[in-house]
Design a protein around this motif. Structure first.
Motif, PDB file in Angstrom:
ATOM      1  N   ALA A   1      26.174  10.003   1.171  1.00  0.00           N
ATOM      2  CA  ALA A   1      25.434   8.933   0.485  1.00  0.00           C
ATOM      3  C   ALA A   1      23.995   9.388   0.281  1.00  0.00           C
ATOM      4  O   ALA A   1      23.404   9.996   1.180  1.00  0.00           O
ATOM      5  N   THR A   2      23.458   9.124  -0.892  1.00  0.00           N
ATOM      6  CA  THR A   2      22.072   9.489  -1.224  1.00  0.00           C
ATOM      7  C   THR A   2      21.395   8.272  -1.861  1.00  0.00           C
ATOM      8  O   THR A   2      21.951   7.687  -2.785  1.00  0.00           O
ATOM      9  N   VAL A   3      20.229   7.925  -1.347  1.00  0.00           N
ATOM     10  CA  VAL A   3      19.473   6.822  -1.968  1.00  0.00           C
ATOM     11  C   VAL A   3      18.186   7.405  -2.531  1.00  0.00           C
ATOM     12  O   VAL A   3      17.490   8.159  -1.849  1.00  0.00           O
ATOM     13  N   ILE A   4      17.897   7.057  -3.786  1.00  0.00           N
ATOM     14  CA  ILE A   4      16.648   7.512  -4.396  1.00  0.00           C
ATOM     15  C   ILE A   4      15.757   6.309  -4.685  1.00  0.00           C
ATOM     16  O   ILE A   4      16.246   5.197  -4.916  1.00  0.00           O
ATOM     17  N   GLU A   5      14.460   6.568  -4.625  1.00  0.00           N
ATOM     18  CA  GLU A   5      13.491   5.533  -4.978  1.00  0.00           C
ATOM     19  C   GLU A   5      12.803   5.967  -6.270  1.00  0.00           C
ATOM     20  O   GLU A   5      12.398   7.123  -6.406  1.00  0.00           O
ATOM     21  N   VAL A   6      12.706   5.054  -7.219  1.00  0.00           N
ATOM     22  CA  VAL A   6      12.033   5.383  -8.475  1.00  0.00           C
ATOM     23  C   VAL A   6      10.983   4.313  -8.744  1.00  0.00           C
ATOM     24  O   VAL A   6      11.309   3.141  -8.941  1.00  0.00           O
TER      25      VAL A   6
ATOM     26  N   ASN B   1      23.437  17.761  -1.392  1.00  0.00           N
ATOM     27  CA  ASN B   1      24.644  17.508  -2.167  1.00  0.00           C
ATOM     28  C   ASN B   1      24.252  17.042  -3.572  1.00  0.00           C
ATOM     29  O   ASN B   1      23.834  15.903  -3.767  1.00  0.00           O
ATOM     30  N   ALA B   2      24.384  17.933  -4.536  1.00  0.00           N
ATOM     31  CA  ALA B   2      23.958  17.610  -5.900  1.00  0.00           C
ATOM     32  C   ALA B   2      24.853  16.543  -6.527  1.00  0.00           C
ATOM     33  O   ALA B   2      24.404  15.782  -7.385  1.00  0.00           O
ATOM     34  N   ALA B   3      26.133  16.465  -6.117  1.00  0.00           N
ATOM     35  CA  ALA B   3      27.025  15.461  -6.700  1.00  0.00           C
ATOM     36  C   ALA B   3      26.569  14.060  -6.301  1.00  0.00           C
ATOM     37  O   ALA B   3      26.543  13.127  -7.123  1.00  0.00           O
ATOM     38  N   SER B   4      26.195  13.898  -5.051  1.00  0.00           N
ATOM     39  CA  SER B   4      25.769  12.590  -4.563  1.00  0.00           C
ATOM     40  C   SER B   4      24.424  12.190  -5.209  1.00  0.00           C
ATOM     41  O   SER B   4      24.229  11.040  -5.620  1.00  0.00           O
ATOM     42  N   LEU B   5      23.505  13.156  -5.331  1.00  0.00           N
ATOM     43  CA  LEU B   5      22.242  12.878  -6.032  1.00  0.00           C
ATOM     44  C   LEU B   5      22.530  12.541  -7.498  1.00  0.00           C
ATOM     45  O   LEU B   5      21.947  11.595  -8.055  1.00  0.00           O
ATOM     46  N   GLY B   6      23.449  13.291  -8.114  1.00  0.00           N
ATOM     47  CA  GLY B   6      23.796  13.029  -9.514  1.00  0.00           C
ATOM     48  C   GLY B   6      24.290  11.605  -9.687  1.00  0.00           C
ATOM     49  O   GLY B   6      23.978  10.928 -10.677  1.00  0.00           O
ATOM     50  N   ALA B   7      25.048  11.115  -8.714  1.00  0.00           N
ATOM     51  CA  ALA B   7      25.558   9.745  -8.785  1.00  0.00           C
ATOM     52  C   ALA B   7      24.410   8.740  -8.703  1.00  0.00           C
ATOM     53  O   ALA B   7      24.374   7.754  -9.460  1.00  0.00           O
ATOM     54  N   ALA B   8      23.453   8.992  -7.808  1.00  0.00           N
ATOM     55  CA  ALA B   8      22.298   8.080  -7.705  1.00  0.00           C
ATOM     56  C   ALA B   8      21.498   8.091  -9.013  1.00  0.00           C
ATOM     57  O   ALA B   8      21.040   7.036  -9.482  1.00  0.00           O
TER      58      ALA B   8
END
Ligand code: ADP
Ligand code: XUL
Length: 522
Positions: A16-21, A457-464
């Protein structure tokens, strides 16, 4: 504060990856990996899968993936992060794997109750309790039948982006429908791993999107809809059992009350999940043509974006839809990380020892070579695997380590020329991209700079990132893909490997030799 959540349900783990924008900040605020074997041992998997004695049938329990999602939501809630600030959730799944549900599944999904564990409530919805996954290669006869019905390899590749492949979902569905017709009749919906996981989050059957639907041999790639001819050739009444295909950025619905009540999510929207490779394309920032990515996960894959759906002229690769629009080209190798682990373990090494072996041996290995085939290989197709060796009798372990990594890198180069013949830079992701010595061999074989994507994990970041893009779009703001990925996909400056001219010259001479060795070994 606006945050976006991405998952990657891959072969061995859930990330799981959470990004803040915000207007001034773009950062990853949470990243966690949950390993299936270690953390959900009750499902009895090894490397996330269950292999049969026939050496060809490989499955995984879909209930395990659901249990992992529930466990991960608990970890997110316990992290102290404000889950009510998450505006949108997307994800990716290992490609091709299929999940078979009964007609009761729709009601079970709608009725998920926060008072009980997820797995206890979904047990009754499966018409088949295991899922065939991408490592399965038991469907050669079904592939032949599909190829025959659809006019041959080239015609099928023109229609769906790939010739028939054992792991692709059409062959798997055909096998299931004929091996267990009663269970097939009980099956009302066939999901991919991606749309199954999205359905759990949305509390309703989720759609597919072109990135993952193109890994089935069932989608008309140019039209982005199910091909009636491919459906007919696969199994009776298949069309009504498949999810609809929606654009990758459509909103499936709100996250289900189960997740809100139990873990404190707010009114986040759920976006269709894609495949792990299509999602990694976005997470590595490969949104403009000419770029090349390499994922060194359980499988090794080489991929890049593409404007047109034209298939691989050599017949071995795949063209998928890209979740960023357009298409992507990909070549997949089954003998990736697990083959490296076999050699590592055979000589009692750890990854540091493996890296030292690469450092201490010369490029070209003094003329020694091996093929990396421990399990049936996808590229090039090898049904009866056995690593072949040349000049390695009595060789020290370090030379065997070099032999496997060089073989994998040369195979990647030889079989990815149709994607990008001479890339200047390659972006790497996946567990083995942590290993600078492996990346150096790839840089030398490709004569290209190799940089590792910053997240684990680029796939998880890509999903975020896809969640962010789709949420903005749903509010009427069309953020260009270059801006979506900006600030997140700058490479890890610690892991930037430049090709060594002397080694490049060695591999330029060796590549035709390896091509001949591979051909002869098959
Ligand atoms: P997947 O997404 O397919 O489940 P990952 O991308 O998480 O797989 O990669 C897992 C693999 O990474 C492991 O099987 C392991 O072999 C490999 N790996 C982890 N660390 C290293 C390392 N330092 N060097 C080489 N390989 C590594
Ligand atoms: C791609 C493929 C694998 C899986 C698992 O075609 O089969 O890369 O997606 O990662």
């Amino acid at each position: 504060m606006a945050t976006y959540l991405g998952f990657d349900s891959s072969t061995q783990s859930l990330t799981a990856t959470v990004i803040e924008v915000t207007s001034s900040e773009r950062r990853i605020v949470f990243e966690h990996v949950l390993q299936f074997d270690a953390e959900l041992p009750e499902y009895g998997t090894t490397h996330g899968v269950i292999e049969s004695d026939d050496g060809k049938t490989v499955t995984a329990p879909p209930a395990m993936w659901a249990a992992a999602l529930d466990r991960m939501a608990g970890i997110l809630a316990a992290s102290g992060m404000d889950l009510s600030a998450i505006r949108a959730v997307a994800g990716s799944g290992q490609q091709h794997g299929s999940v078979y549900l009964t007609a009761d599944a729709g009601a079970a999904l709608r009725g998920l109750d926060a008072a009980g564990p997820l797995t206890e409530q979904i047990g009754g919805m499966f018409s088949r309790t295991d899922s065939p996954v991408w490592l399965d290669c038991s469907t050669t006869a079904e592939c032949a039948a599909l190829t025959n019905a659809l006019g041959g390899d080239a015609a099928l590749a023109r229609l769906t982006g790939s010739r028939a492949y054992e792991r692709f979902t059409a062959a798997q569905i055909r096998k299931f429908a004929s091996a267990d017709p009663a269970a097939y009749t009980r099956t009302a919906r066939i999901h991919l791993v991606s749309s199954f996981m999205a359905s759990l989050l949305a509390g309703r059957h989720a759609p597919l999107e072109p990135g993952d639907a193109s890994g089935m041999n069932l989608m008309d790639l140019a039209a982005r809809r199910w091909s009636p001819a491919a459906l007919d050739a696969t199994a009776p009444d298949l069309g009504r059992r498949l999810p609809p295909i929606h654009e990758s950025w459509t909103v499936t619905g709100d996250i289900a009350p189960y997740w809100r009540r139990k873990y404190g999510f707010g009114p986040a929207i759920v976006i269709p999940w894609s495949g792990d490779n299509p999602s990694a394309l976005v997470g590595l920032g490969l949104v403009t043509p000419g770029a090349l990515g390499i994922s060194l996960g359980t499988s090794d894959t080489v991929f890049g974006p593409r404007a047109q759906p034209a298939p691989d002229p050599g017949g071995a690769g795949h063209v998928f839809g890209s979740p960023a629009g357009g298409y992507m080209a990909l070549t997949c190798f089954a003998n990736g990380s697990l083959a490296r682990e076999r050699v590592r373990d055979a000589h009692g090494l750890d990854w540091d020892g493996f890296a030292a072996a690469l450092r201490n041996t010369p490029a070209g290995n003094g003329g020694a070579m091996m093929t990396p085939w421990f399990v049936p290989e996808i590229t090039p197709p090898v049904a009866h695997p056995r690593p072949r060796r040349h000049n390695l009798d009595g060789a020290a372990p370090s030379r065997l380590v070099r032999a496997i990594v060089e073989a994998q890198a040369m195979a990647m180069r030889l079989h990815s020329r149709w994607i990008a013949p001479g890339p200047a830079t390659i972006r790497a992701t996946g567990g083995a991209a942590a290993n600078r010595e492996i990346l150096q061999v790839i840089a030398d074989v490709f004569d290209a700079e190799v940089v590792r994507g910053a997240p684990r994990n680029a796939a998880s970041l890509g999903a975020a990132l896809r969640a962010y893009h789709a949420e903005r779009r749903s509010e009427g703001e069309l953020v260009p893909w270059e801006d979506v990925v900006a600030g997140f996909t700058a490479p890890d400056t610690e892991l930037r490997l430049r090709p060594d001219p002397a080694n490049v010259a060695v591999y330029a001479g060796l590549l035709p030799e390896y091509a001949a060795f591979e051909k002869q070994a098959r």
